[in-house]
Design an enzyme around this catalytic site. Sequence first.
Site, PDB file in Angstrom:
ATOM      1  N   TYR A  20      60.014 -39.157 -14.357  1.00 30.69           N
ATOM      2  CA  TYR A  20      59.118 -38.052 -14.897  1.00 30.69           C
ATOM      3  C   TYR A  20      57.509 -38.197 -14.769  1.00 30.69           C
ATOM      4  O   TYR A  20      56.847 -38.111 -15.653  1.00 30.69           O
ATOM      5  CB  TYR A  20      59.454 -37.419 -16.078  1.00 30.69           C
ATOM      6  CG  TYR A  20      60.730 -36.689 -16.028  1.00 30.69           C
ATOM      7  CD1 TYR A  20      60.977 -35.439 -15.808  1.00 30.69           C
ATOM      8  CD2 TYR A  20      61.899 -37.543 -16.312  1.00 30.69           C
ATOM      9  CE1 TYR A  20      62.224 -34.877 -15.625  1.00 30.69           C
ATOM     10  CE2 TYR A  20      63.356 -36.872 -16.260  1.00 30.69           C
ATOM     11  CZ  TYR A  20      63.281 -35.458 -15.849  1.00 30.69           C
ATOM     12  OH  TYR A  20      64.277 -34.980 -15.679  1.00 30.69           O
ATOM     13  N   TYR A 148      71.395 -32.625 -23.163  1.00 33.87           N
ATOM     14  CA  TYR A 148      70.724 -33.343 -21.955  1.00 33.87           C
ATOM     15  C   TYR A 148      71.984 -34.026 -21.193  1.00 33.87           C
ATOM     16  O   TYR A 148      72.590 -34.844 -21.988  1.00 33.87           O
ATOM     17  CB  TYR A 148      69.676 -34.142 -22.461  1.00 33.87           C
ATOM     18  CG  TYR A 148      69.220 -34.991 -21.132  1.00 33.87           C
ATOM     19  CD1 TYR A 148      68.233 -34.641 -20.214  1.00 33.87           C
ATOM     20  CD2 TYR A 148      69.883 -36.498 -20.837  1.00 33.87           C
ATOM     21  CE1 TYR A 148      68.204 -35.144 -18.949  1.00 33.87           C
ATOM     22  CE2 TYR A 148      69.412 -36.924 -19.840  1.00 33.87           C
ATOM     23  CZ  TYR A 148      68.459 -36.509 -18.825  1.00 33.87           C
ATOM     24  OH  TYR A 148      68.194 -37.036 -17.867  1.00 33.87           O
ATOM     25  N   ASP A 249      79.894 -35.844 -23.841  1.00 28.55           N
ATOM     26  CA  ASP A 249      79.050 -36.647 -23.281  1.00 28.55           C
ATOM     27  C   ASP A 249      78.543 -37.590 -24.293  1.00 28.55           C
ATOM     28  O   ASP A 249      77.795 -37.508 -25.152  1.00 28.55           O
ATOM     29  CB  ASP A 249      77.757 -36.006 -22.586  1.00 28.55           C
ATOM     30  CG  ASP A 249      76.707 -36.751 -21.935  1.00 28.55           C
ATOM     31  OD1 ASP A 249      76.773 -37.996 -22.101  1.00 28.55           O
ATOM     32  OD2 ASP A 249      75.751 -36.201 -21.392  1.00 28.55           O
TER      33      ASP A 249
HETATM   34  C1  PLP Z   1      70.640 -40.579 -20.514  1.00 21.39           C
HETATM   35  C2  PLP Z   1      71.606 -39.687 -20.563  1.00 21.39           C
HETATM   36  C3  PLP Z   1      72.339 -38.968 -19.278  1.00 21.39           C
HETATM   37  C4  PLP Z   1      72.039 -39.487 -17.771  1.00 21.39           C
HETATM   38  O1  PLP Z   1      72.218 -40.781 -17.395  1.00 21.39           O
HETATM   39  P1  PLP Z   1      71.803 -41.448 -16.424  1.00 21.39           P
HETATM   40  O2  PLP Z   1      71.898 -42.781 -16.334  1.00 21.39           O
HETATM   41  O3  PLP Z   1      70.121 -41.385 -16.718  1.00 21.39           O
HETATM   42  O4  PLP Z   1      71.841 -40.735 -15.016  1.00 21.39           O
HETATM   43  C5  PLP Z   1      73.377 -38.264 -19.542  1.00 21.39           C
HETATM   44  N1  PLP Z   1      73.760 -37.788 -20.707  1.00 21.39           N
HETATM   45  C6  PLP Z   1      73.297 -38.083 -22.036  1.00 21.39           C
HETATM   46  C7  PLP Z   1      73.590 -37.987 -23.196  1.00 21.39           C
HETATM   47  C8  PLP Z   1      72.145 -39.162 -21.714  1.00 21.39           C
HETATM   48  O5  PLP Z   1      71.416 -39.712 -22.960  1.00 21.39           O
END
Ligand code: PLP
Length: 430
Positions: A20, A148, A249
């Site tokens: 970024y 995110y 996630d």
């Molecule tokens: C960092 C993150 C991602 C993305 O992972 P990358 O390895 O940067 O592609 C997805 N979900 C969460 C909750 C994250 O913290």
Amino acid sequence: MNQHWSELLEYDQQHIWHPYAKLPNPVQAIGVKKTQGSIITLADDRELVDGMSSWWAALHGYNHPKIQQAMHEQIDTMPHIMFGGLTHEPAIELAKRLVSLSPAGLEKVFFVDSGSVAMEVAIKMALQYWISLSRPAKNRLLTVKNGYHGDTFATMAVCDPINGMHSLFSEMLPKHFFAPAPQMGFDLESDNQDIDALKAILKAHQNNIAAITLEPIVQGAGGMRFYRPDYLKQVRALCDEFDVLLIVDEIATGFGRTGKLFACEWAGISPDIMALGKTLTGGHITLAATLATEQISKTISNGHPGILAHGPTFMANPLACRAAIANIDVLLASPWQDNIQRIQAHFHQTLLPLKELDGVNDARVLGAIGVIELERSDLGATIQAAAVENGIWLRPFGKLVYTMPAYNIPQPQLETLTNGIIRSVTQVLK
Ligand SMILES: *Cc1c(COP(=O)(O)O)cnc(C)c1O
């Protein structure tokens, strides 16, 4: 700074994109020479205590001898081999560990290279699941604000619509459903307004919703917000009630950061699909994985075209799998819960009082995560510079100054870290 490093940093500034960032970058990146444990040694030989674990990843600090040794051995035998038609012990041994440790029901493993792609695969699984059941209209996701999930296109579309990149790419992004963010507060006694709002969307659109996707308990890069386990529990129940899958996630929260091995455990739930990443190799090399239930794998495999439509070149890279196995073994052999408790207690004592400071909106702590939310969002770079002067490494974003150190950070370094945070924030806000 010697001539060699000045030239390197000048080249970096002119030619290499950082996360970024502008190019050329108005703020030169800081050169790093080496790492060890929780110490980062800069190009000019200054040593910083690491407060970031390289974005959640380095659970046991840098250069952990057991993880390094496992990687050395793997390099000597087989750094990489394609996964199409071939398989190997590191992938199988790692899959066994993931299946046995992760919430009940998650039994099938798909290995990828990064967190974003693990979430892409999770979304693809959910869509293919409904296609296989001849319900292709269930092709939207329902998520919550302040989330995110990554920087690729499918994941951007479920990041927070305001602080994500939606306005920039709005024509390109699929339109999903956004419920209000869960109310903030791990210990909150909630009136469930947030759940009611989510339920209203499910009621109205269940025939178009494939899955709910969210980060469990901790919303990371979308705001560093903690929410109550009961919310997650109710989300699981709503998914069952409305015939919608649950994608969780755990890329940031997985492997102990919140005090449970997986944040799902706070709510006692199992998702249908789970993404792991960041924390999987203890920050030593990139690897991510998507786990799913047998119901997901069976349905996709019995449907049309009968395969999961994904297959990265470096899928299940053996070197990365070995690092992940060693990371998990080191974690389970360590007193990680005591360490999280120790860090949490120290953050409570040192960081929560910053709430009283003029210019600070909030301070909050969960597990080995400390967050100071400022009133202004333009002080990050100044605070980062002050932190380096105070001997610590922080990477604030927007209003958020936050830290998640290695679980095994020695107590004197932990004290240096919190003293440095307090000093940097106080200096800049003065
Ligand atoms: C960092 C993150 C991602 C993305 O992972 P990358 O390895 O940067 O592609 C997805 N979900 C969460 C909750 C994250 O913290």
